[in-house]
Design a protein around this motif. Structure first.
Motif, PDB file in Angstrom:
ATOM      1  N   GLU A  69       0.840  -1.205   0.000  1.00  8.53           N
ATOM      2  CA  GLU A  69       0.000   0.000   0.000  1.00  8.53           C
ATOM      3  C   GLU A  69       0.875   1.255   0.000  1.00  8.53           C
ATOM      4  O   GLU A  69       1.750   1.398   0.848  1.00  8.53           O
ATOM      5  CB  GLU A  69      -0.912   0.010   1.230  1.00  8.53           C
ATOM      6  CG  GLU A  69      -1.876   1.182   1.260  1.00  8.53           C
ATOM      7  CD  GLU A  69      -2.847   1.112   2.432  1.00  8.53           C
ATOM      8  OE1 GLU A  69      -3.829   1.862   2.428  1.00  8.53           O
ATOM      9  OE2 GLU A  69      -2.603   0.309   3.371  1.00  8.53           O
ATOM     10  N   PRO A  70       0.640   2.195  -0.925  1.00 12.24           N
ATOM     11  CA  PRO A  70       1.399   3.450  -0.917  1.00 12.24           C
ATOM     12  C   PRO A  70       1.156   4.232   0.375  1.00 12.24           C
ATOM     13  O   PRO A  70       0.023   4.258   0.887  1.00 12.24           O
ATOM     14  CB  PRO A  70       0.835   4.201  -2.133  1.00 12.24           C
ATOM     15  CG  PRO A  70       0.272   3.136  -3.013  1.00 12.24           C
ATOM     16  CD  PRO A  70      -0.262   2.093  -2.079  1.00 12.24           C
ATOM     17  N   ASP A  71       2.163   4.857   0.896  1.00 14.37           N
ATOM     18  CA  ASP A  71       2.050   5.598   2.157  1.00 14.37           C
ATOM     19  C   ASP A  71       0.997   6.688   2.097  1.00 14.37           C
ATOM     20  O   ASP A  71       0.271   6.915   3.075  1.00 14.37           O
ATOM     21  CB  ASP A  71       3.403   6.217   2.521  1.00 14.37           C
ATOM     22  CG  ASP A  71       4.408   5.186   3.008  1.00 14.37           C
ATOM     23  OD1 ASP A  71       3.975   4.084   3.417  1.00 14.37           O
ATOM     24  OD2 ASP A  71       5.614   5.466   2.959  1.00 14.37           O
ATOM     25  N   ILE A  72       0.904   7.372   0.954  1.00 11.49           N
ATOM     26  CA  ILE A  72      -0.045   8.480   0.860  1.00 11.49           C
ATOM     27  C   ILE A  72      -1.481   7.987   1.021  1.00 11.49           C
ATOM     28  O   ILE A  72      -2.367   8.731   1.449  1.00 11.49           O
ATOM     29  CB  ILE A  72       0.124   9.237  -0.490  1.00 11.49           C
ATOM     30  CG1 ILE A  72      -0.618  10.574  -0.447  1.00 11.49           C
ATOM     31  CG2 ILE A  72      -0.296   8.369  -1.657  1.00 11.49           C
ATOM     32  CD1 ILE A  72      -0.335  11.451  -1.652  1.00 11.49           C
ATOM     33  N   ILE A  73      -1.719   6.713   0.687  1.00 10.96           N
ATOM     34  CA  ILE A  73      -3.040   6.111   0.891  1.00 10.96           C
ATOM     35  C   ILE A  73      -3.146   5.532   2.297  1.00 10.96           C
ATOM     36  O   ILE A  73      -4.137   5.730   3.006  1.00 10.96           O
ATOM     37  CB  ILE A  73      -3.305   5.033  -0.168  1.00 10.96           C
ATOM     38  CG1 ILE A  73      -3.369   5.668  -1.561  1.00 10.96           C
ATOM     39  CG2 ILE A  73      -4.595   4.267   0.129  1.00 10.96           C
ATOM     40  CD1 ILE A  73      -3.543   4.683  -2.698  1.00 10.96           C
ATOM     41  N   ALA A  74      -2.099   4.835   2.727  1.00  9.75           N
ATOM     42  CA  ALA A  74      -2.122   4.186   4.042  1.00  9.75           C
ATOM     43  C   ALA A  74      -2.299   5.180   5.185  1.00  9.75           C
ATOM     44  O   ALA A  74      -2.892   4.846   6.223  1.00  9.75           O
ATOM     45  CB  ALA A  74      -0.836   3.390   4.247  1.00  9.75           C
ATOM     46  N   ASN A  75      -1.811   6.395   4.995  1.00 13.02           N
ATOM     47  CA  ASN A  75      -1.858   7.395   6.063  1.00 13.02           C
ATOM     48  C   ASN A  75      -3.174   8.157   6.134  1.00 13.02           C
ATOM     49  O   ASN A  75      -3.341   9.021   6.994  1.00 13.02           O
ATOM     50  CB  ASN A  75      -0.710   8.390   5.893  1.00 13.02           C
ATOM     51  CG  ASN A  75       0.652   7.737   6.080  1.00 13.02           C
ATOM     52  OD1 ASN A  75       0.767   6.732   6.786  1.00 13.02           O
ATOM     53  ND2 ASN A  75       1.681   8.281   5.449  1.00 13.02           N
ATOM     54  N   ASP A  76      -4.105   7.853   5.247  1.00 16.61           N
ATOM     55  CA  ASP A  76      -5.403   8.521   5.229  1.00 16.61           C
ATOM     56  C   ASP A  76      -6.493   7.454   5.366  1.00 16.61           C
ATOM     57  O   ASP A  76      -6.673   6.641   4.468  1.00 16.61           O
ATOM     58  CB  ASP A  76      -5.576   9.300   3.922  1.00 16.61           C
ATOM     59  CG  ASP A  76      -6.863  10.102   3.872  1.00 16.61           C
ATOM     60  OD1 ASP A  76      -7.950   9.492   3.992  1.00 16.61           O
ATOM     61  OD2 ASP A  76      -6.787  11.328   3.679  1.00 16.61           O
ATOM     62  N   PRO A  77      -7.227   7.423   6.471  1.00 20.36           N
ATOM     63  CA  PRO A  77      -8.220   6.366   6.701  1.00 20.36           C
ATOM     64  C   PRO A  77      -9.248   6.235   5.582  1.00 20.36           C
ATOM     65  O   PRO A  77      -9.630   5.105   5.222  1.00 20.36           O
ATOM     66  CB  PRO A  77      -8.884   6.784   8.021  1.00 20.36           C
ATOM     67  CG  PRO A  77      -7.842   7.597   8.724  1.00 20.36           C
ATOM     68  CD  PRO A  77      -7.125   8.339   7.636  1.00 20.36           C
ATOM     69  N   GLU A  78      -9.691   7.338   5.041  1.00 22.30           N
ATOM     70  CA  GLU A  78     -10.703   7.275   3.986  1.00 22.30           C
ATOM     71  C   GLU A  78     -10.126   6.672   2.708  1.00 22.30           C
ATOM     72  O   GLU A  78     -10.745   5.800   2.074  1.00 22.30           O
ATOM     73  CB  GLU A  78     -11.250   8.682   3.703  1.00 22.30           C
ATOM     74  CG  GLU A  78     -12.426   8.688   2.735  1.00 22.30           C
ATOM     75  CD  GLU A  78     -13.022  10.072   2.556  1.00 22.30           C
ATOM     76  OE1 GLU A  78     -14.035  10.187   1.829  1.00 22.30           O
ATOM     77  OE2 GLU A  78     -12.484  11.050   3.127  1.00 22.30           O
ATOM     78  N   LEU A  79      -8.928   7.127   2.329  1.00 20.07           N
ATOM     79  CA  LEU A  79      -8.278   6.575   1.145  1.00 20.07           C
ATOM     80  C   LEU A  79      -7.940   5.101   1.350  1.00 20.07           C
ATOM     81  O   LEU A  79      -8.082   4.278   0.438  1.00 20.07           O
ATOM     82  CB  LEU A  79      -7.008   7.357   0.829  1.00 20.07           C
ATOM     83  CG  LEU A  79      -7.184   8.826   0.410  1.00 20.07           C
ATOM     84  CD1 LEU A  79      -5.827   9.506   0.285  1.00 20.07           C
ATOM     85  CD2 LEU A  79      -7.944   8.921  -0.902  1.00 20.07           C
ATOM     86  N   HIS A  80      -7.465   4.777   2.551  1.00 19.59           N
ATOM     87  CA  HIS A  80      -7.116   3.391   2.867  1.00 19.59           C
ATOM     88  C   HIS A  80      -8.325   2.474   2.707  1.00 19.59           C
ATOM     89  O   HIS A  80      -8.209   1.360   2.165  1.00 19.59           O
ATOM     90  CB  HIS A  80      -6.571   3.291   4.287  1.00 19.59           C
ATOM     91  CG  HIS A  80      -6.418   1.891   4.788  1.00 19.59           C
ATOM     92  ND1 HIS A  80      -5.438   1.034   4.337  1.00 19.59           N
ATOM     93  CD2 HIS A  80      -7.167   1.172   5.692  1.00 19.59           C
ATOM     94  CE1 HIS A  80      -5.555  -0.138   4.943  1.00 19.59           C
ATOM     95  NE2 HIS A  80      -6.591  -0.080   5.760  1.00 19.59           N
ATOM     96  N   ALA A  81      -9.500   2.932   3.160  1.00 16.76           N
ATOM     97  CA  ALA A  81     -10.709   2.106   3.069  1.00 16.76           C
ATOM     98  C   ALA A  81     -11.057   1.806   1.616  1.00 16.76           C
ATOM     99  O   ALA A  81     -11.428   0.671   1.270  1.00 16.76           O
ATOM    100  CB  ALA A  81     -11.866   2.802   3.773  1.00 16.76           C
ATOM    101  N   VAL A  82     -10.941   2.814   0.748  1.00 21.50           N
ATOM    102  CA  VAL A  82     -11.239   2.627  -0.671  1.00 21.50           C
ATOM    103  C   VAL A  82     -10.248   1.641  -1.282  1.00 21.50           C
ATOM    104  O   VAL A  82     -10.616   0.716  -2.025  1.00 21.50           O
ATOM    105  CB  VAL A  82     -11.200   3.967  -1.427  1.00 21.50           C
ATOM    106  CG1 VAL A  82     -11.338   3.753  -2.933  1.00 21.50           C
ATOM    107  CG2 VAL A  82     -12.292   4.901  -0.921  1.00 21.50           C
TER     108      VAL A  82
END
Length: 274
Positions: A132-145
């Protein structure tokens, strides 16, 4: 590493230094004796000894070496840009925790590199891990998607592989897939997996065995450790630098790591493009 229901999520690459050179000291001594000189490197790192030897062969400068030993010698090589000498130092590494996106970029480095990568045709990806890219992993909403998409792809792969295995057990379907009439289970599984893998995302984790020389590795570190590089491969470049600088400080100790806003590090050197 995080286990999230049916998938495992990774964010950090791993570097395993599994092979290095050796110096055939008796043969090196025989060469020196045959040419009437006596010389010993003060380095105990084979790649450093061999690159120094290669450089000294160019000028037969064994009899009266400059003071400062191997570190000074190789630093001078980098200063004058005599990069071909560095091609004689070689390392073998296994890299894991990488996405398929990253290895698509990694294998573009051809000169001085050799690769052997995990095969999705033979390896069952029903137990795959995902990067998982960090920019996604560090944002709960992006991570969920992201996680929902990965889970969906993973489930689709498992289902397709199962259905394809069942389908290819039928001789007619096997023949249509250009399998021999007596195809065994292993052959059918390979055919099922090679078709099912089409739904797997670029985030799918992979493993790759890499062999590379010092000059090629320096080019990689400078290109992929730059601010313009993709963050995941910049992480890998930094991890590789840590391993290589520890093993061979005289070849890689000139690099500096400068912190970047995204938590990664830019790799710089006063001797670029050696």
């Amino acid at each position: 590493m995080a286990n999230t229901d049916s998938v495992t999520v990774l964010t950090e690459p791993q570097v395993y230094l599994v092979g290095k050179q050796i110096v055939a000291t008796l043969e090196l001594s025989r060469f020196l004796t045959d040419h009437g000189v006596s010389w010993n490197s003060d380095s105990e790192t084979p790649a450093e000894v061999l690159t120094e030897t290669a450089g000294r062969v160019c000028y037969m400068s064994f009899a009266k070496p400059r003071p400062g030993g191997n570190a000074t010698y190789l630093n001078h090589i980098k200063e004058v840009g005599h990069g071909s000498v560095l091609e004689h130092g070689v390392w073998n590494m296994v890299l894991t925790g990488l996405s398929r996106s990253l290895t698509h970029e990694l294998v573009r480095h051809r000169a001085g590199f050799g690769y052997s990568q995990l095969s999705q045709r033979y390896v069952d990806e029903s137990i795959a891990e995902y990067v998982e890219p960090d920019i996604i992993a560090n944002d709960p909403e992006l991570h969920a998607v992201w996680l929902e998409s990965v889970k969906h792809s993973h489930a689709a792969y498992v289902k397709l592989a199962e259905m394809l295995n069942q389908k290819l057990a039928d001789p007619a379907a096997a023949a249509a897939a250009m399998l021999p009439p007596d195809a065994d289970r292993t052959t059918r599984r390979k055919s099922a997996r090679q078709a099912a893998r089409s739904v797997l995302p670029n985030a799918t984790e992979t493993k790759i065995f890499v062999t590379a020389n010092a000059r090629a590795l320096r080019h990689f570190l400078e290109q992929r450790g730059s601010t313009g590089a993709e963050p995941e491969i910049r992480k890998l470049a930094n991890r590789m630098l840590d391993v290589l600088a520890k093993d061979s400080p005289n070849l890689f100790g000139d690099y500096r790591k400068n912190p970047l806003p995204d938590g990664t590090f830019e790799i710089t050197t006063p001797y670029p493009k050696v």
